[in-house]
Every structure is written in C-alpha cells, then in structure tokens.
Design a protein around this motif. Structure first.
Motif, PDB file in Angstrom:
ATOM      1  N   GLN A  67       9.063  17.813  15.014  1.00  0.00           N
ATOM      2  CA  GLN A  67       8.211  18.546  15.954  1.00  0.00           C
ATOM      3  C   GLN A  67       9.014  19.209  17.069  1.00  0.00           C
ATOM      4  O   GLN A  67       8.434  19.830  17.969  1.00  0.00           O
ATOM      5  CB  GLN A  67       7.185  17.584  16.575  1.00  0.00           C
TER       6      GLN A  67
ATOM      7  N   LYS B  77      10.454  24.038  14.927  1.00  0.00           N
ATOM      8  CA  LYS B  77       9.256  24.874  15.024  1.00  0.00           C
ATOM      9  C   LYS B  77       9.604  26.352  15.181  1.00  0.00           C
ATOM     10  O   LYS B  77       8.891  27.221  14.657  1.00  0.00           O
ATOM     11  CB  LYS B  77       8.381  24.396  16.184  1.00  0.00           C
TER      12      LYS B  77
ATOM     13  N   VAL C 152       2.437  27.062  28.638  1.00  0.00           N
ATOM     14  CA  VAL C 152       2.503  25.610  28.454  1.00  0.00           C
ATOM     15  C   VAL C 152       2.598  24.882  29.797  1.00  0.00           C
ATOM     16  O   VAL C 152       1.944  23.859  29.999  1.00  0.00           O
ATOM     17  CB  VAL C 152       3.705  25.236  27.557  1.00  0.00           C
TER      18      VAL C 152
ATOM     19  N   ARG D 199      -3.086  19.945  28.378  1.00  0.00           N
ATOM     20  CA  ARG D 199      -3.332  19.929  26.932  1.00  0.00           C
ATOM     21  C   ARG D 199      -2.050  20.063  26.136  1.00  0.00           C
ATOM     22  O   ARG D 199      -1.985  19.625  24.981  1.00  0.00           O
ATOM     23  CB  ARG D 199      -4.274  21.077  26.542  1.00  0.00           C
ATOM     24  N   TYR D 200      -1.036  20.662  26.740  1.00  0.00           N
ATOM     25  CA  TYR D 200       0.170  21.008  25.991  1.00  0.00           C
ATOM     26  C   TYR D 200       1.404  20.259  26.458  1.00  0.00           C
ATOM     27  O   TYR D 200       2.522  20.607  26.073  1.00  0.00           O
ATOM     28  CB  TYR D 200       0.415  22.517  26.077  1.00  0.00           C
TER      29      TYR D 200
ATOM     30  N   GLN E 265       3.275  16.280  27.431  1.00  0.00           N
ATOM     31  CA  GLN E 265       3.270  14.841  27.270  1.00  0.00           C
ATOM     32  C   GLN E 265       2.746  14.195  28.555  1.00  0.00           C
ATOM     33  O   GLN E 265       2.577  14.866  29.571  1.00  0.00           O
ATOM     34  CB  GLN E 265       4.691  14.372  26.937  1.00  0.00           C
TER      35      GLN E 265
ATOM     36  N   ASN F 223       4.238  18.689  24.533  1.00  0.00           N
ATOM     37  CA  ASN F 223       3.918  17.890  23.352  1.00  0.00           C
ATOM     38  C   ASN F 223       4.060  18.777  22.119  1.00  0.00           C
ATOM     39  O   ASN F 223       4.535  19.915  22.213  1.00  0.00           O
ATOM     40  CB  ASN F 223       2.519  17.279  23.483  1.00  0.00           C
ATOM     41  N   ALA F 224       3.645  18.271  20.964  1.00  0.00           N
ATOM     42  CA  ALA F 224       3.837  19.024  19.725  1.00  0.00           C
ATOM     43  C   ALA F 224       3.137  20.376  19.765  1.00  0.00           C
ATOM     44  O   ALA F 224       3.690  21.395  19.313  1.00  0.00           O
ATOM     45  CB  ALA F 224       3.343  18.197  18.531  1.00  0.00           C
ATOM     46  N   GLU F 225       1.935  20.422  20.310  1.00  0.00           N
ATOM     47  CA  GLU F 225       1.207  21.691  20.395  1.00  0.00           C
ATOM     48  C   GLU F 225       1.883  22.628  21.397  1.00  0.00           C
ATOM     49  O   GLU F 225       1.949  23.842  21.183  1.00  0.00           O
ATOM     50  CB  GLU F 225      -0.245  21.445  20.795  1.00  0.00           C
ATOM     51  N   GLY F 226       2.394  22.062  22.482  1.00  0.00           N
ATOM     52  CA  GLY F 226       3.113  22.876  23.454  1.00  0.00           C
ATOM     53  C   GLY F 226       4.354  23.506  22.850  1.00  0.00           C
ATOM     54  O   GLY F 226       4.658  24.686  23.090  1.00  0.00           O
TER      55      GLY F 226
ATOM     56  N   ARG G 235       4.763  24.211  19.734  1.00  0.00           N
ATOM     57  CA  ARG G 235       4.318  25.259  18.810  1.00  0.00           C
ATOM     58  C   ARG G 235       4.037  26.560  19.563  1.00  0.00           C
ATOM     59  O   ARG G 235       4.387  27.652  19.095  1.00  0.00           O
ATOM     60  CB  ARG G 235       3.057  24.809  18.061  1.00  0.00           C
ATOM     61  N   ILE G 236       3.433  26.447  20.746  1.00  0.00           N
ATOM     62  CA  ILE G 236       3.138  27.628  21.553  1.00  0.00           C
ATOM     63  C   ILE G 236       4.435  28.302  22.013  1.00  0.00           C
ATOM     64  O   ILE G 236       4.571  29.526  21.971  1.00  0.00           O
ATOM     65  CB  ILE G 236       2.266  27.239  22.764  1.00  0.00           C
TER      66      ILE G 236
END
Length: 243
Positions: free
Chosen positions: A79, A84, A203, A208-209, A211, A218-221, A223-224
């Motif tokens: 991740q 990514k 981010v 939301r993005y 840790q 985090n993983a979604e952050g 990715r962004i």
C-alpha cells in the motif's frame, strides 16, 4: 558533514507556532520524525510490471527520494506510495518501475547526504519529495533551499532528470510559511524542472485519508496522492529519453 550540519535549532516562536498549528489542525502539513524501523515496510521497492503489453516498451525507472510519506510509514509495502504510483502509471499504459528511496525522519540535508547511493544511475526520473521534516525542526528556508538546490544539481550532473514535489507550511507559521513555500516554486522555475506543487494535495488535514496520527496518509490517502502525481510523472517521462 554536509549542508544539514547548518540546521539551526527552532526558535521559541516557531515552537509556539508549531503548537498552535497542532491545536488548529496544521499538523496535517507536518511529517513525523520517526526512525526507519517504526511500523515502516522493510522493503518498499515495488516489483517490476507484470503486464505483457507494458513490457513491449522499454521499462522506465522512477526513484522516489523522500521521507516517511514516500517510505510508506504505517502501511504494508503493498500500500506504500512507490507501489501505488507504479500501478497508476501502468494503468495509464506506461511500463514503469518505481523505486522507493524514502527514509522516515529524513530532512533535505539527510537526503543530500545519501543522494549518491539512494538514487541509482539507471534512474530515468527522480522525484524529490523532501522538506516536511525540515519544517518540523524549524530549519531556515535558506538552508532548505540550499540543500534542495544541491540535490537537484547533483542529479543533473549525473544526467538524471528531476521532478520536485513541494511541501507547504500551515498558515500559522506566519512569515516562515510564506518563505518556506516559495522555496519549491522558486527552485522549479530557476532550475527549469517540472514540479508537483503539494505532495499531500487532497489528503492533508482530512481525517478520512490519514492514519490516526493525523499526519501520515492511510491507504486511501496514498491512492489519492498517487493519482494526482501520476499524470505529472507521465508528462515528465515523456520529455526524457530512457536511461
């Protein structure tokens, strides 16, 4: 000893500003100074692309020279940003291998000190993503500028193209923030290199993005970040010849 030996101790006013920044949410702009062993993947290098269609073209090598954000602090290696970003570039049809060269807690001075052994000669593009820890430590913007300039010049001397990923200080840092932010835009213009204005765009400060520490994505952050960075990297690669 390198330019990082010039790093001054943060003034009491900057310490107060950092405290206020944390209280008002500015912590999202600051990178933690953690040791490389703290919840960091042991190996954040991504594997070579497995797409047969991508392998028809010469593989390009991108190196991410950075700190805990590029090292994938707190995340499994699968991740982390190098992986990514590689996936995002492959999705765009590019045959690219992204090498992680991030060390948690690294400043621009630390990146300069390890430049020659962290960035291999076959690199087609080096993304320089440093500066957050300098801000945390209150390093004078002039020193940050000098360190980054030495990194850029060192890479250029080896024939390695550079993409500069910027960092921004929270507004609570006052005049320091304005001077710090200008370092990245000034260097990109002065050295005529491509730039990504803010590595944590979309981010930073968004729970939301990030840790639980409110600092590391985090993983979604991640990715962004990769999605925003990938088109800029692709454009930079299109203007360079394979190494």
């Amino acid at each position: 000893m390198g330019l990082n030996a010039m790093t001054p101790k943060p003034s009491s006013s900057l310490i107060d500003l950092r405290r206020r920044a944390v209280l008002t949410g500015g912590v999202g702009f600051v990178l933690a100074s953690c040791s490389p062993s703290d919840n960091e993947p042991a190996d954040n290098k991504s594997s070579a692309p497995g797409d047969p269609q991508a392998s028809a073209s010469p593989e390009r090598i991108v190196t991410l020279l950075g700190d805990s954000i590029t090292a994938g602090y707190g995340l499994p290696s699968s991740q982390a940003l190098p992986v990514k970003l590689e996936e995002a570039l492959e999705a765009a049809g590019l045959a690219v291998r992204v090498r992680g060269a991030g060390v948690s807690g690294d400043t621009t001075g630390g990146g300069l000190a390890r430049l020659d052994h962290s960035v291999q000669d076959d690199t087609d593009l080096c993304i320089v993503a440093l500066g957050g820890n300098d801000m945390l430590q209150g390093v004078e913007p002039a020193v940050v500028r000098a360190n980054l300039q030495a990194i850029i010049s060192g890479l250029k001397a080896r024939g390695i193209p550079v993409l500069l990923a910027g960092m921004r200080a929270p507004a609570q840092y006052g005049s320091y923030a304005a001077e710090f932010d200008r370092v990245f835009t000034d260097l990109a213009r002065q050295d005529d290199i491509p730039a990504y204005p803010f590595l944590l765009e979309g981010v930073a400060l968004d729970r939301r993005y990030n840790q639980p520490d409110g600092i590391h994505p985090n993983a979604e952050g991640v990715r962004i970040i990769a999605a925003g960075l990938a088109p800029v990297v692709a454009e930079a690669l299109s203007t360079t010849k394979p190494g």
